[in-house]
Design an enzyme around this catalytic site. Structure first.
Site, short mmCIF file in Angstrom:
data_model
loop_
_atom_site.label_atom_id
_atom_site.label_comp_id
_atom_site.label_asym_id
_atom_site.label_seq_id
_atom_site.Cartn_x
_atom_site.Cartn_y
_atom_site.Cartn_z
CE1 TYR A 184 -3.19 -2.75 -0.22
CE2 TYR A 184 -4.42 -1.59 1.46
CZ TYR A 184 -4.34 -2.59 0.52
OH TYR A 184 -5.41 -3.42 0.31
CE LYS A 222 0.44 -17.83 0.82
NZ LYS A 222 -0.31 -19.06 1.14
CG ASP A 244 -3.10 -19.53 2.99
OD1 ASP A 244 -2.46 -19.32 4.04
OD2 ASP A 244 -2.64 -20.22 2.06
CG ASP A 298 -7.75 -2.88 3.04
OD1 ASP A 298 -8.73 -2.55 3.74
OD2 ASP A 298 -7.53 -2.38 1.92
CG ASP A 302 -13.65 -4.92 3.70
OD1 ASP A 302 -13.22 -4.04 4.48
OD2 ASP A 302 -14.21 -4.66 2.62
#
Ligand code: NAD
Length: 480
Positions: free
Chosen positions: A130, A177, A210, A234, A238
């Site tokens: 980002y 990850k 994941d 982010d 959500d």
């Protein structure tokens, strides 16, 4: 003399922003708390005036003065030229930690109702993809740099534990990850594992991102605080907002050492803007987080409890599941104001302590290595040759160089030395050169000379040194 009121910078934002921000202001004012609001411009209107950051100077000065912001969502213009005003704000004021709590709300029916969900995502807010450092390396291949620093990892991990302690929480998961991105995502995992023993009252555990998403959909009640990198956070937040009723209910705080910015997780919702339909809960609860941050704990509890009582009483906006006669934004707001002073039956006030932020580090933070070695260099080349032909030419060009061609990859896959696999090729190659004599002491002059030889025949776009720090390989091996 009456004491001066604490000033708050208000950014109403775009789309539904002004509707939900006005709702929050009306409710906060109705608590009688001694704050004053300073409305400033940011986002779409600023972009229209040609301000490429989306944040005018006056707004920046107001934030510098007041150091606390309540903001509506800002639209991100799609396409080239303008940056995201949200990212600019976070970077400008180094609000490095994004705290996104969700919990089961009375009267808000979800697939998980009755499971007492109460989860906080603590997301690194400045670094990672980002930062938006992007290039077109060729007309057909784009690049984005994912830079993660030890400093950024330490700050976000310490904030996650400080927040967990302040709220009396039991566990912190670190979600990364790191199995694929061993150096970038791995840095957060290692930093977390190093610092976690310093918080013996809190259970700590690393989880792959994941699997974390999977577990959140299956057994979300196992999570308490989750600390993670910027983009992962982010997306994950959500998801967690969806577990407890949707984006209309998810508040957040962007925390920095000097400035804190409070906003809903949701965006500008252009599909419902101007219709008096938006759910203001997320922004109002962000306002409660803001009040708590400035030491107005009672007003914060009052706002939070009035929202919970309103939801409990069955007053719902149209985004909630199973609503026959939805309340408008303004009706919902009036109901919350009428419920100020009442206490929720199902969700009474929680205990909060001040979040003790890790001290700010001034100056340049250095992570040093006793020993450094150059092992080689990756050169990125644009070429329409087949890999075999490209390798033959590169070998010819570099016969007298201390570097020898070791491998070539195309879209991440090794295409030289020859692989039997058929991969779809593009005119963008990463060519790895390593020192012929691994004990040799070579450096920039030899790299520049190699680049000169290669550049005389091929268009190159980018180079990356292959380094070793204290005997550790400081670059990734190729995957296949
Ligand atoms: P969005 O969050 O605006 O909307 C997603 C969906 O959720 C829509 O159907 C919308 O109607 C609904 N929704 C969102 N908030 C709601 C609320 N309070 N009440 C009822 N329904 C609500 O996401 P998007 O459509 O992907 O993004 C729209 C714009 O917002 C984009 O320009 C994006 O860049 C920007 N954005 C800004 C922020 C921010 O300012 N922090 C965050 C996310 C997105």
């Amino acid at each position: 003399m009456t004491p001066a009121k604490r000033k708050i910078t208000i950014l109403s934002g775009d789309g539904i922003g002004p509707e939900v921000v006005d709702a929050a202001i009306a409710i906060i004012k109705a608590t009688g708390v001694a704050v004053e609001f300073e409305k400033c411009e940011a986002g779409a209107r600023a972009f229209e005036k040609g301000i490429v950051t989306g944040i005018p100077k006056d707004t920046i000065q107001s934030i510098e003065r007041n150091r606390v912001v309540l903001k509506g969502p800002l639209e991100t213009p799609i396409g080239y030229g303008n940056r995201s005003a949200n990212v600019t704000l976070r970077t400008l004021f180094e609000t490095y930690g994004n705290i996104r709590p969700v919990r089961e709300l009375p009267g808000v029916q979800t697939a998980f109702t009755g499971r007492a969900l109460d989860i906080v995502i603590v997301r690194e807010n400045i670094e990672d993809l980002y930062a938006g450092i992007e290039y077109m390396q060729t007309p057909g291949v784009a690049e984005s740099l994912k830079l993660i620093s030890r400093e950024g990892c330490e700050k976000i991990v310490k904030l996650a534990f400080a927040f967990a302690l302040a709220e009396g929480r039991k566990a912190v998961h670190c979600a990364t990850k790191s199995n694929i991105l061993k150096l970038t995502e791995g840095l957060l995992q290692h930093t977390f594992e190093e610092l976690a023993p310093g918080y013996p009252s809190i259970t700590s555990k690393h989880i792959l991102i994941d699997n974390c998403a999977h577990q959140l959909a299956m057994r979300p009640e196992q999570f308490d605080v989750i600390v993670t990198t910027n983009m992962n956070g982010d997306i994950l937040s959500d998801l967690t907002s969806g577990l407890t009723g949707g984006l209309g209910f998810a508040p957040s705080a962007n925390i920095g050492n000097d400035v804190a910015i409070f906003e809903a997780v949701h965006g500008s919702a252009p599909d419902i803007a101007g219709k008096n339909k938006a759910n203001p809960t997320a922004l109002v609860l962000s306002g409660a987080m803001m009040l708590r941050h400035i030491g107005e704990g009672k007003a914060a509890n009052d706002v939070e409890q009035a929202v919970l009582v309103t939801l409990e009483s069955g007053i719902r906006t149209s985004d909630m599941m199973g609503v026959d006669k939805p309340a408008s934004t303004t009706d919902f707001t009036q109901a919350v104001i009428a419920n100020l002073g009442k206490t929720s039956r199902l969700s009474p006030p929680k205990k909060y302590a001040e979040v003790k932020l890790p001290p700010a580090q001034l100056g340049v933070n250095v992570v040093s290595a006793k020993d450094r070695r150059l092992a080689g260099v990756d050169i990125y080349i644009e070429s329409n040759l087949e890999p075999k032909g490209l390798a033959a030419e590169l070998e010819k060009l570099t016969t007298s160089s201390p570097f020898a061609l070791q491998m070539i990859t195309n879209r991440g896959a090794i295409v030289f030395p020859a692989s039997d696999r058929r991969v779809s090729l593009v005119d963008h190659y990463r060519c790895r050169f390593v020192l012929r004599d691994s004990a040799g002491k070579f450096g920039d002059p030899e790299i520049l000379s190699l680049l000169g030889s290669v550049g005389a025949r091929f268009r190159w776009m980018h180079i990356e040194k292959l380094q070793e720090f204290d005997g550790e390989q400081a670059y990734s091996k190729s995957q296949v």
